[in-house]
Structure formats: C-alpha cells, structure tokens
Design an enzyme around this catalytic site. Sequence first.
Site, PDB file in Angstrom:
ATOM      1  N   SER A   1       7.138  -0.045   5.676  1.00 43.40           N
ATOM      2  CA  SER A   1       6.154  -0.415   4.501  1.00 43.40           C
ATOM      3  C   SER A   1       4.885  -0.679   5.075  1.00 43.40           C
ATOM      4  CB  SER A   1       6.821  -1.678   3.939  1.00 43.40           C
ATOM      5  OG  SER A   1       8.041  -1.472   3.293  1.00 43.40           O
ATOM      6  N   VAL A   2       3.985  -0.549   4.322  1.00 41.38           N
ATOM      7  CA  VAL A   2       2.449  -0.876   4.715  1.00 41.38           C
ATOM      8  C   VAL A   2       1.936  -1.872   3.564  1.00 41.38           C
ATOM      9  CG1 VAL A   2       0.227  -0.054   5.508  1.00 41.38           C
ATOM     10  CG2 VAL A   2       2.222   1.322   5.882  1.00 41.38           C
TER      11      VAL A   2
ATOM     12  N   PHE B   1       9.299   5.731   6.857  1.00 36.88           N
ATOM     13  CA  PHE B   1       8.821   5.013   7.979  1.00 36.88           C
ATOM     14  C   PHE B   1       9.026   3.395   7.905  1.00 36.88           C
ATOM     15  CE2 PHE B   1       5.259   5.610   4.934  1.00 36.88           C
ATOM     16  CZ  PHE B   1       4.966   4.401   4.683  1.00 36.88           C
TER      17      PHE B   1
ATOM     18  N   LEU C   1       0.898  -1.227   0.182  1.00 42.16           N
ATOM     19  CA  LEU C   1      -0.232  -0.034   0.044  1.00 42.16           C
ATOM     20  C   LEU C   1       0.809   1.216   0.032  1.00 42.16           C
ATOM     21  CD1 LEU C   1      -2.791  -1.128   2.664  1.00 42.16           C
ATOM     22  CD2 LEU C   1      -2.843  -1.144   0.158  1.00 42.16           C
TER      23      LEU C   1
ATOM     24  N   ASP D   1       2.216  15.570  11.450  1.00 44.00           N
ATOM     25  CA  ASP D   1       2.467  15.338   9.838  1.00 44.00           C
ATOM     26  C   ASP D   1       0.876  15.323   9.212  1.00 44.00           C
ATOM     27  OD1 ASP D   1       3.764  14.846   7.636  1.00 44.00           O
ATOM     28  OD2 ASP D   1       4.048  12.812   7.885  1.00 44.00           O
TER      29      ASP D   1
ATOM     30  N   ASP E   1      -6.734   7.319   0.260  1.00 40.25           N
ATOM     31  CA  ASP E   1      -6.018   8.499   1.142  1.00 40.25           C
ATOM     32  C   ASP E   1      -6.819   9.599   0.369  1.00 40.25           C
ATOM     33  OD1 ASP E   1      -4.113   9.648  -0.788  1.00 40.25           O
ATOM     34  OD2 ASP E   1      -3.012   7.932  -0.301  1.00 40.25           O
TER      35      ASP E   1
ATOM     36  N   LYS F   1       1.751  -2.757   8.859  1.00 36.17           N
ATOM     37  CA  LYS F   1       2.890  -1.818   8.898  1.00 36.17           C
ATOM     38  C   LYS F   1       4.022  -2.410   9.571  1.00 36.17           C
ATOM     39  CE  LYS F   1       3.920   2.996  10.014  1.00 36.17           C
ATOM     40  NZ  LYS F   1       3.473   4.186  10.502  1.00 36.17           N
TER      41      LYS F   1
END
Length: 327
Positions: free
Chosen positions: A52-53, A50, A45, A168, A129, A68
């Site tokens: 990976s998702v 950060f 995704l 963020d 999103d 995640k």
Amino acid sequence: MAGPGRLRGARGPVLAPGRALTAASPPAGKAQRGLKEQYRLGSLLGRGGFGSVFAATRLSDGAPVAIKRVPRKRVQHWGELPDGTSAPLEIVLLAKVSAGFPGIIQLLEWCEFPNDIVMVLERPEQCQDLQHFIRARGFLCEEVARELFRQVLEAVRHCTSCGVLHRDIKPGNILVDLATGQAKLIDFGCGTYLQDTAYIHFAGTRSYSPPEWTHFGWYYGKPATIWSLGIVLHQMVCGEHPFRRGQKISWDQQLWLPQRLSPGASSSLGTGGMPVLGDSSGLVSIPLWQLLRRWHMSCSPALLQNRESMGKLRPSLSTSSVAWARE
C-alpha cells in the site's frame, strides 16, 4: 494522486528536503523513531500486490511525501547496499538510479520492521500518474506527449546505464508533476539487474509483456522495455492500449493511428534527438507515426522474421542480435 491539472512547460524536480538515498550515504534500515513521530499519515494513494502507498506529511518541515508499506513476506529478492546493509532489491535498485536524477522518484529513507518494509518517497505536491493524466484528457496533444515521452526515455536510458531493468513500464508507473511538467518513473518492485542473456521468468504487467514472452516463454530486457515504451506512447497519443483486453499480444497486430497526427518530418513528436539507449538506437528526430511503426516492426529480435526457428532457439542469444529500432 492529485486531481487533473494543467501541465506547464517548466522542467525540474520538486524534491522534498530530507535524507536522500545515495550510493555514498544510504539511510539506515532501522527506524530511529516511530513513524508516527515523524510523519502524519494521509489518504490511501494505491494498493496492489506490492502493498500500500499513502500520502503523508513530514512533520519537521511540512514536506509532502509518500509512504509505501510492503509486507516483508512479499519481498522475494534482497540485495546489498554500498555500505553492506542487506535491503530489499527494490531499495537497492533505487539506490543505484534515483540519487540526483529528476526522472526517477527519490527514496528519502526506509525502515525495516518485523512484518513490513516501509519506504518514504518523494511526492510532488500536485501530481498525477500518467494513466489518470491521459484519461482526464482523452489523449495527449503532440507537444505534451513529445515532452513527457522524451523524459521517460531519459529515465529508461539512465536506468539501463546503471545496469537496472525496471520491467514494469506503464502509464500507472509514471508520475507527472503537474506544477513543473516533470515525469518521474516510479515503483521498482518488479525491477532487477540488467543482463545480456534472456530472462525466463516474467515480472511486470502482462498486457505490456512482449510477444516473445507470450509465444516462447522468454524475453530480452532491452527489447521488452522498448515494447512497453511503444505501448505507452500509443496510449499517450491515441488514448487507448493498442491491444484489446483478452487479445493475444502479437507482432501481427495492425496499429491504428489517428489522422490528426502530424505526418512525416513536420511532426512535432520527434524524440528531440534523445536516443533510447546509446547512439545506435536510431530514435533520433523520428516523427511519431514513424516511431510507432518502427516500434511495432523492429523492437523484437530480427530473427523473429523466422518465428518457428526462433521458438526452437535456446534463449542464450546475445543481445547483439536484438534490434531496439533499426534504421
């Protein structure tokens, strides 16, 4: 995540059943069984600094989830859960804000491995999103923008009431459930505890940082949040970021607002009586064009009218001198 779909008016979360992270009973940090025995991994995704998702399916009941994976070496800050368990700060912050609140992504469980931290998160079956949601439509009509922005304000207000600063806020970190119209704030990887004093270290996305960081190297949590919210609102109704790539972020930027926006008190884009933080925010039933201009002119400290003096001040100024949105 999912492709573009129609936003419906119904509200309310679609929570995957399972063990939720709550202050009373946080899930264990150690995996009891291998992830492969519990989840079927799907497509990627997203990937970034950060980690990976991935999309995944819980085998016990077929519920959609997101997994995640964060390399342990990238976890810079740790905290303590209510039961005394040491955990990455992102998980600790989610424990404070997500349980039972539909506007925050729910953390279902987490696992600690020698090289990785793995989080299992709620994933609405049809979702996208906000960045892709806007891009697919060019811009959002006032009715849709008003409802989504109201929900984002509710989520931000909830976070700050819990003493959490997201740091963020941007369209890419706001998830839209296409089946219900519910907006959810995601990715607390840059988050921290809310404080009254200035922050002197930046975390988040530079193009959403407030001018005081660019000019002075410090910022206050609440004004920085309202600045990023203003940019999100601008992107919703104008379809683009108010600052061009590479342009220096400044208070002097002239806002371009399309003529199609409803003017004055007749606008359908008031905030629905929902103040951002507390009763003194002044963001009550303000039409969109006024809200955007008020964001632009009033979200930074009042003393910025004398910017040279502001740059020389020590960043220990109380937030009582910082205006979120003045009347």
